[in-house]
Design a protein around this motif. Structure first.
Motif, mmCIF file in Angstrom:
data_model
loop_
_atom_site.group_PDB
_atom_site.id
_atom_site.type_symbol
_atom_site.label_atom_id
_atom_site.label_comp_id
_atom_site.label_asym_id
_atom_site.label_seq_id
_atom_site.Cartn_x
_atom_site.Cartn_y
_atom_site.Cartn_z
ATOM 1 N N LYS A 65 0.840 -1.102 -0.069
ATOM 2 C CA LYS A 65 -0.162 0.015 0.081
ATOM 3 C C LYS A 65 0.910 1.161 0.034
ATOM 4 O O LYS A 65 0.605 2.137 -0.529
ATOM 5 C CB LYS A 65 -1.012 0.079 1.079
ATOM 6 C CG LYS A 65 -2.104 -1.053 1.204
ATOM 7 C CD LYS A 65 -3.104 -0.945 2.371
ATOM 8 C CE LYS A 65 -3.972 -1.792 2.178
ATOM 9 N NZ LYS A 65 -4.634 -2.021 3.513
ATOM 10 N N TYR A 66 1.813 1.283 0.791
ATOM 11 C CA TYR A 66 2.808 2.382 0.897
ATOM 12 C C TYR A 66 3.496 2.487 -0.240
ATOM 13 O O TYR A 66 3.653 3.807 -0.807
ATOM 14 C CB TYR A 66 3.923 2.143 1.945
ATOM 15 C CG TYR A 66 4.640 3.354 2.314
ATOM 16 C CD1 TYR A 66 3.833 4.292 3.202
ATOM 17 C CD2 TYR A 66 5.958 3.517 2.136
ATOM 18 C CE1 TYR A 66 4.781 5.513 3.724
ATOM 19 C CE2 TYR A 66 6.504 4.498 2.527
ATOM 20 C CZ TYR A 66 6.200 5.692 3.300
ATOM 21 O OH TYR A 66 6.612 6.815 3.620
ATOM 22 N N LEU A 67 3.863 1.531 -1.062
ATOM 23 C CA LEU A 67 4.661 1.644 -2.482
ATOM 24 C C LEU A 67 3.684 1.867 -3.634
ATOM 25 O O LEU A 67 3.888 2.340 -4.573
ATOM 26 C CB LEU A 67 5.425 0.465 -2.722
ATOM 27 C CG LEU A 67 6.741 0.411 -1.865
ATOM 28 C CD1 LEU A 67 7.343 -0.845 -2.166
ATOM 29 C CD2 LEU A 67 7.653 1.441 -1.859
ATOM 30 N N HIS A 68 2.290 1.756 -3.353
ATOM 31 C CA HIS A 68 1.319 1.822 -4.364
ATOM 32 C C HIS A 68 1.594 0.989 -5.551
ATOM 33 O O HIS A 68 1.453 1.142 -6.664
ATOM 34 C CB HIS A 68 1.219 3.560 -5.084
ATOM 35 C CG HIS A 68 0.901 4.460 -3.895
ATOM 36 N ND1 HIS A 68 -0.216 4.861 -3.424
ATOM 37 C CD2 HIS A 68 1.860 5.349 -3.357
ATOM 38 C CE1 HIS A 68 -0.091 5.696 -2.646
ATOM 39 N NE2 HIS A 68 1.160 5.929 -2.687
ATOM 40 N N VAL A 69 1.723 -0.392 -4.948
ATOM 41 C CA VAL A 69 2.199 -1.431 -6.093
ATOM 42 C C VAL A 69 1.218 -2.492 -5.828
ATOM 43 O O VAL A 69 0.619 -2.620 -4.849
ATOM 44 C CB VAL A 69 3.278 -1.955 -5.958
ATOM 45 C CG1 VAL A 69 4.647 -0.891 -6.397
ATOM 46 C CG2 VAL A 69 3.833 -2.659 -4.636
ATOM 47 N N ARG A 70 0.885 -3.303 -7.061
ATOM 48 C CA ARG A 70 0.078 -4.257 -6.925
ATOM 49 C C ARG A 70 0.671 -5.378 -7.930
ATOM 50 O O ARG A 70 1.545 -5.206 -8.295
ATOM 51 C CB ARG A 70 -1.417 -4.129 -7.304
ATOM 52 C CG ARG A 70 -1.435 -3.305 -8.618
ATOM 53 C CD ARG A 70 -3.139 -2.939 -9.132
ATOM 54 N NE ARG A 70 -2.984 -2.398 -10.255
ATOM 55 C CZ ARG A 70 -3.834 -1.245 -10.557
ATOM 56 N NH1 ARG A 70 -4.645 -1.087 -9.827
ATOM 57 N NH2 ARG A 70 -3.741 -0.676 -11.847
ATOM 58 N N GLU A 71 -0.028 -6.412 -7.954
ATOM 59 C CA GLU A 71 0.410 -7.672 -8.712
ATOM 60 C C GLU A 71 0.760 -7.234 -10.044
ATOM 61 O O GLU A 71 -0.008 -6.627 -10.890
ATOM 62 C CB GLU A 71 -0.467 -8.803 -8.839
ATOM 63 C CG GLU A 71 0.171 -10.039 -9.516
ATOM 64 C CD GLU A 71 -0.792 -11.340 -9.564
ATOM 65 O OE1 GLU A 71 -0.695 -12.274 -10.191
ATOM 66 O OE2 GLU A 71 -1.912 -11.120 -8.591
ATOM 67 N N GLY A 72 1.977 -7.607 -10.557
ATOM 68 C CA GLY A 72 2.411 -7.308 -12.022
ATOM 69 C C GLY A 72 3.422 -5.953 -12.065
ATOM 70 O O GLY A 72 3.811 -5.547 -12.988
ATOM 71 N N ASP A 73 3.332 -5.214 -11.053
ATOM 72 C CA ASP A 73 4.003 -3.836 -10.892
ATOM 73 C C ASP A 73 5.694 -4.307 -10.608
ATOM 74 O O ASP A 73 5.822 -5.278 -10.106
ATOM 75 C CB ASP A 73 3.725 -2.837 -9.957
ATOM 76 C CG ASP A 73 2.417 -2.404 -10.226
ATOM 77 O OD1 ASP A 73 2.108 -2.313 -11.355
ATOM 78 O OD2 ASP A 73 1.590 -1.658 -9.153
ATOM 79 N N ASP A 74 6.343 -3.351 -11.081
ATOM 80 C CA ASP A 74 8.115 -3.625 -11.005
ATOM 81 C C ASP A 74 8.313 -2.777 -9.724
ATOM 82 O O ASP A 74 7.582 -2.073 -9.284
ATOM 83 C CB ASP A 74 8.774 -3.108 -12.278
ATOM 84 C CG ASP A 74 8.727 -3.915 -13.585
ATOM 85 O OD1 ASP A 74 8.382 -5.233 -13.370
ATOM 86 O OD2 ASP A 74 8.590 -3.216 -14.439
ATOM 87 N N ILE A 75 9.370 -3.377 -9.012
ATOM 88 C CA ILE A 75 9.690 -2.605 -7.824
ATOM 89 C C ILE A 75 11.508 -2.547 -8.119
ATOM 90 O O ILE A 75 12.030 -3.559 -8.323
ATOM 91 C CB ILE A 75 9.765 -3.706 -6.702
ATOM 92 C CG1 ILE A 75 7.981 -3.479 -6.509
ATOM 93 C CG2 ILE A 75 10.409 -2.849 -5.309
ATOM 94 C CD1 ILE A 75 7.717 -4.400 -5.059
ATOM 95 N N ALA A 76 11.981 -1.268 -7.867
ATOM 96 C CA ALA A 76 13.377 -1.058 -8.092
ATOM 97 C C ALA A 76 14.079 -1.266 -6.678
ATOM 98 O O ALA A 76 13.508 -0.708 -5.718
ATOM 99 C CB ALA A 76 13.582 0.286 -8.676
ATOM 100 N N PHE A 77 15.225 -1.739 -6.646
ATOM 101 C CA PHE A 77 15.981 -1.960 -5.559
ATOM 102 C C PHE A 77 17.336 -1.231 -5.707
ATOM 103 O O PHE A 77 17.970 -1.275 -6.752
ATOM 104 C CB PHE A 77 16.493 -3.430 -5.327
ATOM 105 C CG PHE A 77 15.597 -4.398 -4.958
ATOM 106 C CD1 PHE A 77 14.890 -4.647 -3.665
ATOM 107 C CD2 PHE A 77 14.526 -4.684 -5.902
ATOM 108 C CE1 PHE A 77 13.842 -5.420 -3.400
ATOM 109 C CE2 PHE A 77 13.332 -5.729 -5.676
ATOM 110 C CZ PHE A 77 13.261 -6.138 -4.335
#
Length: 134
Positions: free
Chosen positions: A63-75
């Protein structure tokens, strides 16, 4: 942005931060809930590393990152920490909205609204009539 560190202390448990839920409408018209962690507040969570290096992001982090299934996340690795940033694709026909010039205009309008400036029209006809008067 979420910062994940590799240091864990089980003996100290700070009071939970005040987290303010808020709702917004996403691109598909669905209501989505977000979390706002107040400045200076820290929210700590943990998850377990699974086979093949997989983890499950806690619901609060998603929720905090505003992501859901299929979204990318950068590290991003910086100074002994890992910073996670949610990435969402923007359709090319909507990319104009995210240009610096357009965003500057959005900020100016938000400031004008906050100062109580502007005119509210009851409907489209009133709006068009006001434009004709100029």
């Amino acid at each position: 942005m979420v910062v994940v560190t590799s240091v864990t202390t089980a003996s100290m448990r700070p009071d939970p931060p005040r987290i303010e839920p808020c709702s917004s409408v996403d691109d598909s018209g669905r209501m989505s809930e977000s979390l706002i962690v107040e400045p200076g507040e820290v929210m700590r969570m943990k998850t377990r590393l699974r086979g093949k290096g997989q983890i499950t992001l806690p619901a609060e982090v998603r929720k905090y990152l505003h992501v859901r299934e299929g979204d990318d996340i950068a590290f991003t690795l910086e100074s002994g920490r890992v910073v996670l940033t949610g990435l969402t694709e923007v359709p090319t026909d909507q990319s104009w909205f995210w240009t610096e010039g357009w965003q500057q205009g959005e900020r100016e309008v938000n400031e004008q609204i906050a100062r109580g400036e502007g005119t509210v029209h009851g409907d489209g006809d009133e709006f068009l009539a006001a434009l004709d008067e100029r």
